[in-house]
Design a protein around this motif. Structure first.
Motif, PDB file in Angstrom:
ATOM      1  N   ASP A 130       0.828  -1.203   0.000  1.00 35.12           N
ATOM      2  CA  ASP A 130       0.000   0.000   0.000  1.00 35.12           C
ATOM      3  C   ASP A 130       0.860   1.250   0.000  1.00 35.12           C
ATOM      4  O   ASP A 130       1.766   1.384   0.812  1.00 35.12           O
ATOM      5  N   SER A 166       0.833   5.680  -0.053  1.00 32.64           N
ATOM      6  CA  SER A 166       0.224   6.692   0.819  1.00 32.64           C
ATOM      7  C   SER A 166      -1.245   6.926   0.519  1.00 32.64           C
ATOM      8  O   SER A 166      -2.006   7.306   1.409  1.00 32.64           O
ATOM      9  N   HIS A 225      -3.478   4.879   0.228  1.00 28.79           N
ATOM     10  CA  HIS A 225      -4.295   3.921   0.976  1.00 28.79           C
ATOM     11  C   HIS A 225      -4.654   4.423   2.376  1.00 28.79           C
ATOM     12  O   HIS A 225      -5.573   3.890   2.991  1.00 28.79           O
ATOM     13  N   ALA A 226      -3.975   5.442   2.852  1.00 24.92           N
ATOM     14  CA  ALA A 226      -4.312   5.998   4.166  1.00 24.92           C
ATOM     15  C   ALA A 226      -5.729   6.556   4.177  1.00 24.92           C
ATOM     16  O   ALA A 226      -6.395   6.557   5.212  1.00 24.92           O
ATOM     17  N   ARG A 241      -0.834  -7.058   4.561  1.00 24.91           N
ATOM     18  CA  ARG A 241      -0.664  -5.737   3.949  1.00 24.91           C
ATOM     19  C   ARG A 241       0.561  -5.064   4.559  1.00 24.91           C
ATOM     20  O   ARG A 241       0.763  -5.093   5.758  1.00 24.91           O
ATOM     21  N   TRP A 290       3.074  -1.358   4.071  1.00 21.98           N
ATOM     22  CA  TRP A 290       3.253  -0.045   3.458  1.00 21.98           C
ATOM     23  C   TRP A 290       4.471  -0.089   2.549  1.00 21.98           C
ATOM     24  O   TRP A 290       5.489  -0.716   2.873  1.00 21.98           O
ATOM     25  N   ASN A 291       4.397   0.580   1.419  1.00 19.65           N
ATOM     26  CA  ASN A 291       5.544   0.693   0.513  1.00 19.65           C
ATOM     27  C   ASN A 291       6.782   1.173   1.259  1.00 19.65           C
ATOM     28  O   ASN A 291       7.883   0.650   1.052  1.00 19.65           O
ATOM     29  N   ASP A 309       7.679   0.715   4.301  1.00 22.53           N
ATOM     30  CA  ASP A 309       8.286  -0.354   5.098  1.00 22.53           C
ATOM     31  C   ASP A 309       9.097  -1.312   4.225  1.00 22.53           C
ATOM     32  O   ASP A 309      10.164  -1.776   4.634  1.00 22.53           O
TER      33      ASP A 309
END
Length: 124
Positions: free
Chosen positions: A65, A67, A69-70, A92, A94-95, A97
């Motif tokens: 995901d 940003s 996706h927030a 899922r 975060w990109n 991470d």
């Protein structure tokens, strides 16, 4: 001029060609059965969705995901619920991470796979 429908195969090919940096980085660690011998596919079609990565023999989907996706948590949860209805687990990340600590992300995926019995899966 009539617009020809795009085949899922073509859509998947286009998604793979325009992969994000995070997708490329994670794919380099998942491809060719590098993770405990589990085979992953990328941009795989399930119903109306294309998932970032899937391990069919473990019924495991990995979604990355960005940003945007927030602001779409409800949409993401609805999508995950749909994918779970096919018997899949959805992880899922975060990109950010993946880009900043891909080893940690890979370890979390590997840990999930270790707790999963292998199955012989054919295409859905």
């Amino acid at each position: 001029m009539a617009h020809e429908p795009t085949l899922p195969r073509d859509t998947a090919r286009n998604l793979r060609a325009s992969a994000t940096e995070a997708e490329q980085k994670l794919w380099s660690r998942l491809r060719t059965k590098q993770l405990d011998g589990f085979q992953f596919r990328r941009q795989y079609s399930i119903g109306p969705f294309f998932v970032d990565f899937i391990c069919l023999e473990a019924d495991l989907i990995v979604e990355l995901d960005g940003s945007q996706h927030a602001d779409q948590k409800e949409q993401d949860e609805s999508r995950s619920a749909f994918l779970r209805s096919y018997g899949c687990r959805v992880l899922r990340f975060w990109n950010f991470d993946v880009i900043s600590d891909v080893d940690s992300v890979v370890e979390q995926i590997a840990e999930t796979l270790r707790r999963t019995p292998r199955r012989d899966k054919q295409r859905r």
